[in-house]
Design an enzyme around this catalytic site. Structure first.
Site, PDB file in Angstrom:
ATOM      1  N   GLU A 127       0.854  -1.191   0.000  1.00 32.07           N
ATOM      2  CA  GLU A 127       0.000   0.000   0.000  1.00 32.07           C
ATOM      3  C   GLU A 127       0.888   1.239   0.000  1.00 32.07           C
ATOM      4  OE1 GLU A 127      -4.128   1.145   2.217  1.00 32.07           O
ATOM      5  OE2 GLU A 127      -2.431   0.748   3.507  1.00 32.07           O
ATOM      6  N   GLY A 270       2.403   1.172  11.534  1.00 34.31           N
ATOM      7  CA  GLY A 270       2.110   0.319  12.663  1.00 34.31           C
ATOM      8  C   GLY A 270       1.855  -1.107  12.226  1.00 34.31           C
ATOM      9  N   ALA A 271       1.092  -1.256  11.135  1.00 36.96           N
ATOM     10  CA  ALA A 271       0.759  -2.585  10.624  1.00 36.96           C
ATOM     11  C   ALA A 271       0.089  -2.414   9.275  1.00 36.96           C
ATOM     12  CB  ALA A 271      -0.156  -3.336  11.600  1.00 36.96           C
ATOM     13  N   MET A 272      -0.137  -3.547   8.586  1.00 43.63           N
ATOM     14  CA  MET A 272      -0.785  -3.530   7.279  1.00 43.63           C
ATOM     15  C   MET A 272      -1.721  -4.719   7.158  1.00 43.63           C
ATOM     16  SD  MET A 272      -1.324  -2.171   4.377  1.00 43.63           S
ATOM     17  CE  MET A 272      -2.347  -2.852   3.061  1.00 43.63           C
ATOM     18  N   ASN A 274      -2.845  -6.853   5.044  1.00 43.94           N
ATOM     19  CA  ASN A 274      -2.813  -7.859   3.990  1.00 43.94           C
ATOM     20  C   ASN A 274      -3.797  -8.977   4.335  1.00 43.94           C
ATOM     21  OD1 ASN A 274      -0.424  -6.468   2.962  1.00 43.94           O
ATOM     22  ND2 ASN A 274       0.650  -7.480   4.633  1.00 43.94           N
ATOM     23  N   HIS A 304      -7.474  -3.227  14.926  1.00 43.11           N
ATOM     24  CA  HIS A 304      -7.616  -2.375  13.744  1.00 43.11           C
ATOM     25  C   HIS A 304      -7.390  -3.183  12.471  1.00 43.11           C
ATOM     26  CE1 HIS A 304      -7.138   1.641  11.657  1.00 43.11           C
ATOM     27  NE2 HIS A 304      -6.502   0.850  10.805  1.00 43.11           N
ATOM     28  N   GLU A 305      -6.308  -3.959  12.447  1.00 47.47           N
ATOM     29  CA  GLU A 305      -6.015  -4.736  11.240  1.00 47.47           C
ATOM     30  C   GLU A 305      -7.037  -5.853  11.029  1.00 47.47           C
ATOM     31  OE1 GLU A 305      -3.908  -3.294   9.375  1.00 47.47           O
ATOM     32  OE2 GLU A 305      -3.360  -1.956  11.019  1.00 47.47           O
ATOM     33  N   HIS A 308     -10.042  -4.536   9.385  1.00 43.43           N
ATOM     34  CA  HIS A 308      -9.804  -4.319   7.949  1.00 43.43           C
ATOM     35  C   HIS A 308     -10.142  -5.547   7.099  1.00 43.43           C
ATOM     36  CE1 HIS A 308      -8.251  -0.371   7.254  1.00 43.43           C
ATOM     37  NE2 HIS A 308      -7.224  -0.486   8.072  1.00 43.43           N
ATOM     38  N   GLU A 327     -10.074   3.231   6.517  1.00 39.86           N
ATOM     39  CA  GLU A 327      -9.337   3.606   7.718  1.00 39.86           C
ATOM     40  C   GLU A 327     -10.217   4.190   8.818  1.00 39.86           C
ATOM     41  OE1 GLU A 327      -6.633   2.434   8.138  1.00 39.86           O
ATOM     42  OE2 GLU A 327      -5.834   2.059   6.144  1.00 39.86           O
TER      43      GLU A 327
END
Length: 870
Positions: A127, A270-272, A274, A304-305, A308, A327
């Site tokens: 991203e 912080g994180a992604m 995927n 949070h992730e 997503h 987000e």
């Protein structure tokens, strides 16, 4: 050709022409330390036979391009980031054989060598537009497809992707090392930016969770040298709570086959999210003591992730102007989950203290933008991952829940996932579902809150009779002239009285605020309280001001609130008043020091004491930037003395003690302070109950270096000795920061050379150099860098990647190598002159520089106000 950029119009035209079915991506990760082999087979249809389009690839070379069996010359068809594709058929097959480049910038396929054992670790970060750095792809979120990855790598590695990891097949030796191939199954339909490849000798702990769709396998991965510090039980516990909460809340089964979380080095964010393969910064592997706030932050990041997987992966925005659909909703959903499904029941206080402070700061910059913001191209979106998209968006959704009710809001989300699963959406799609579930016309609300920028200010105007009884009360709403929208707010007004020395809420009144004036009839006839707090309980997104009596009570007695949330609201309001030149910085410092003495909430305390990647420390910034120069030395001495005293008095081994020792170290200067730090560092004068672990040793040593505790050669020897003791990647980064923090011209010049003039340092090292560079009790040592910073801007922008530009030029806080510590009318004039002379500079660069100018102007305004205090 527009270099590596892509406009919204180009993406829309391409989406109107092609529809992608599948990608088969074959990677060979055994070629060496700089490059890897990549072959992409893309199957897609075209609505207009004979038309032309392009596919994206950024790498070392393209060896061959074959479209529908016809070879295309790479020299003619590959330029910048694009491979041109002429003469499309109704059904097309494209094969691109290429050589990709590893990075050390946290973009594309990042390659890291662990200094502990020499092992190589890879992870992808795609991203916004960086899947094209690993395979040929239609790089935009609305061209979803099914992906099949086949990866050849050293046989002793783990290879992880979006689909469950298959058993590897040995393929003999490659470059003298046994190799194997992992042939992954196809994914569901995904946007390319949430695909992932992670590879290396990662260690893993496994578990599983029962979901609506059946048992889902869980994995937690980390480098071998870090795995002993990974508290997998806690991570799994938070994750399982999130699975249960989100499946119930969204009435939707987890959409993927497995869920892995991989802690990765030198990570930019912080994180992604995927899909099924979440990557997380190693900051959240706690090998040393961390604040309770950091522990809470990790739990929030995990949630949070996971949110997503629905918001962003299952349903994805069509184009990046609807990034908030990802987000903002993940921000809101993760905080709700944390407050309602974990032990972090005060998550909304944390949200107010940190996230909303970030949002208010961002929303008052000249670069502010609506939550729903037009994104013209990739350069725009790269800098729109900010406090507006995340924190303001999450705040507005909290307001929307109060506006329509939790149940209608939740039902709207459930319908949204049912209708749009595996598809792409726009703003109007979600709005339609929420309008149906709530029965409200949300168009005016959405226009006011999501399509306009800026922040409203609310204050209560009150009149009383001679007996102190309220005869009239009104909420006044105002807006900045540049952003004049007056919005609807659902707020509570709290009545607080001093009772036995405590500031206690004695009443609470909810009201719908509309327009410039809203009467508060419920207050009429009541005794005037010591403090009227608009937006009590933090229901809305707004700045606060107080009537005269409430202002005086808050300034003198904020420390006497019985709860952290109202204290944090009041401190946030006064922080804004200092920034706007309405309250003297030294008065605010007195208020903060009184609150620090009693505050127990870890994040509220952290917001006061510590600068993070998003927001500056309220206390240290007020003492260094917002205090009039003539009073700064005396004020810094006062702050350091108070923090030193509080640290000595704090409960041994407590979170407060840990935070206060760190804050004292960052302000320490002078012989007595240095002696106290030296005693903590070498053990001759320990803090009771506080273990001086490796991270704290680095913090203390960096503070000693910054305070000029020893001659250059001596402190260098200490830093080198500490690096031998901690020969890890984090130790290396802390050594760079400590050397850069030394208060010498030579140290600052070396840090500048390594980060700005040289090209090739990893992203994490540049960030460390910047953190040390700006540490100086006497900021005049950085005077030469005012001109040098402005002179290097265009060169850095043109020659560095997005992640490295951000770490040199600075985005929000911290401001990287911008010498903000020299904030003065001269610095303002220099930055303004650069903007005036470079009106044709890239808009994204001008935005970053304009934000620096605003920070300098804010500091000068605050200094002028503080000077008037005398």
């Amino acid at each position: 050709m527009p270099g590596e950029n892509l406009t919204r119009e180009e993406a829309a035209a391409r989406a109107g022409l092609v529809s992608v079915s599948t990608y088969d991506v074959v990677l060979d990760l055994t070629a060496g330390p700089t490059t890897f082999a990549t072959t992409s087979t893309v199957r897609f249809t075209a609505t207009t036979p004979g038309a032309a389009t392009f596919v994206d690839f950024v790498g070392d070379s393209v060896r061959s391009i074959t479209l529908n069996g016809t070879s295309l010359d790479p020299a003619e068809h590959w330029a910048d980031s694009r491979i041109s594709l002429p003469g499309l058929a109704p059904d097309n097959e494209l094969v691109v054989e290429a050589t990709g480049l590893y990075t050390n910038t946290g973009e594309g396929l990042h390659r890291f060598v662990d200094p502990v054992d020499g092992e190589v670790y890879l992870y992808s970060q795609f991203e916004v537009p960086d899947s094209r750095r690993v395979y040929a792809v239609f790089e935009q979120p609305d061209l979803k497809a099914r992906f099949t990855f086949t990866v050849t790598a050293p046989a002793h590695w783990q290879v992880i992707s979006n689909s469950p990891s298959p058993a590897p097949t040995p393929v003999g030796e490659r470059a003298g090392i046994p190799a194997a191939t992992w042939a992954f199954g196809p994914t569901p339909r995904l946007s390319s930016y949430v695909t992932a490849i992670v590879a290396g000798p990662y260690d893993v702990v496994r578990d599983s969770v029962a979901t609506r769709g059946g048992t889902v396998e869980l994995g937690v991965f980390a480098r071998r040298s870090l795995m002993a510090s990974v508290d997998a039980d806690n991570i799994f516990d938070v994750t399982k709570r999130g699975f249960d909460f989100f499946e119930r809340e969204f009435d939707s089964a987890y959409p993927f086959a497995k869920y892995d979380q991989i802690f990765t080095p030198e990570y930019n964010a912080g994180a992604m999210e995927n899909a099924g393969c979440v990557t997380i910064t190693e900051v959240y592997v706690f090998s040393s003591k961390v604040t309770t706030s950091t522990e809470e932050r990790r739990a929030l990041t995990i949630l949070h992730e996971l949110a997503h997987m629905w918001f962003g992966d299952l349903v994805t925005m069509t184009w990046w102007d609807d990034l908030w659909l990802n987000e903002s909703f993940a921000e809101w959903a993760s905080t709700v989950a944390q407050a309602e499904a974990t032990d972090w029941t005060e998550a909304w206080t944390t949200f107010q203290s940190h996230e909303k402070t970030w949002a208010y700061q961002q929303d008052q910059l000249p670069s502010t933008h609506p939550v729903y913001s037009e994104i013209n191209d990739l350069d725009d979106v790269l800098i729109n991952f900010d406090g507006i998209t995340y924190a303001k968006g999450g705040s507005i959704l909290k307001q929307l829940v109060a506006y329509v009710g939790r149940e209608p809001f939740t039902e709207g989300l459930r319908s949204y996932f049912r209708v749009h699963a595996w598809g792409n959406t726009r703003f109007a799609d979600l709005l339609a579902e929420l309008e149906t579930s709530s029965g409200r016309d949300l168009g005016p609300w959405a226009d006011a809150w999501l399509k306009t920028a800026g922040i409203n200010t609310l204050r209560v105007e009150v009149e009383t009779d001679d007996a102190g009884v309220i005869t009239s009360a009104t909420v006044l709403q105002s807006a900045d002239e540049a952003y004049p929208t007056l919005r609807p707010h659902r707020i509570a007004v709290g009545r607080y009285d001093l009772v036995g020395g405590a500031l206690v809420r004695v009443g609470r009144h909810e009201v719908d605020v509309a327009g410039a004036r809203t009467d508060l009839p419920d207050l009429v006839g009541l005794p005037r309280p010591d403090l009227l707090l608009p937006n009590d309980d933090d229901l809305s997104y707004c700045k606060l001001r107080f009537d005269e009596r409430s202002h005086a009570t808050a300034l003198a007695h904020a420390a006497h609130f019985t709860e952290s949330l109202p204290r944090s609201l009041v401190l946030g309001a006064f922080w804004e008043m200092v920034r706007e030149g309405e309250v003297a910085g030294r008065d605010f410092i007195d208020m903060l020091l009184a609150c620090v003495e009693v505050e127990q909430h870890s994040t509220v305390l952290r917001t006061i004491l510590q600068t993070t990647k998003q927001i500056p420390s309220q206390l240290l910034t007020s003492a260094t930037l917002f205090c009039a120069p003539a009073h700064r030395a005396q004020t810094l001495r006062k702050v350091a003395d108070a923090l030193r005293q509080y640290a000595e008095q704090a409960e041994p081994g407590s979170d407060r003690q840990f935070q206060l020792v760190g804050a004292f170290a960052r302000t320490a200067h002078g012989e007595a302070d240095v002696a106290r730090l030296r005693g903590a560092f070498d053990g001759s004068q320990p803090y009771p109950g506080l273990e001086v672990d490796q991270d704290l040793r680095w913090l203390l040593l960096t503070a000693l270096a910054a305070a000029g505790a020893a001659a250059g050669e001596e402190i260098d020897m200490e830093i080198n000795a500490e690096l031998e003791r901690d020969n890890t990647s984090s130790g290396r980064e802390r050594a760079y920061a400590a050397r850069a923090a030394r208060p010498t011209l030579a140290a600052k010049a070396e840090a500048w050379r390594q980060a700005v003039e040289e090209d090739g340092q990893p992203n994490a090292v540049i960030e460390a150099l910047a953190s040390g560079f700006n540490r100086a009790a006497d900021q005049s040592i950085l005077s030469d860098y005012v001109a040098r910073f402005h002179d290097m801007l265009l060169t850095v922008w043109d020659t560095r990647s997005a992640a490295i530009r951000e770490r040199i030029i600075g985005k929000e806080y911290p401001l990287a190598f911008y010498p903000l510590g020299l904030a003065s009318p001269d610095l303002v004039a220099t930055t303004q002159a650069w903007l005036s002379a470079h009106e044709d500079a890239p808009p994204a660069l001008r935005r970053l520089v304009a934000e620096k100018l605003d920070a300098a102007r804010t500091a000068v305004r605050a200094q002028e106000c503080d000077a008037k205090r005398g």
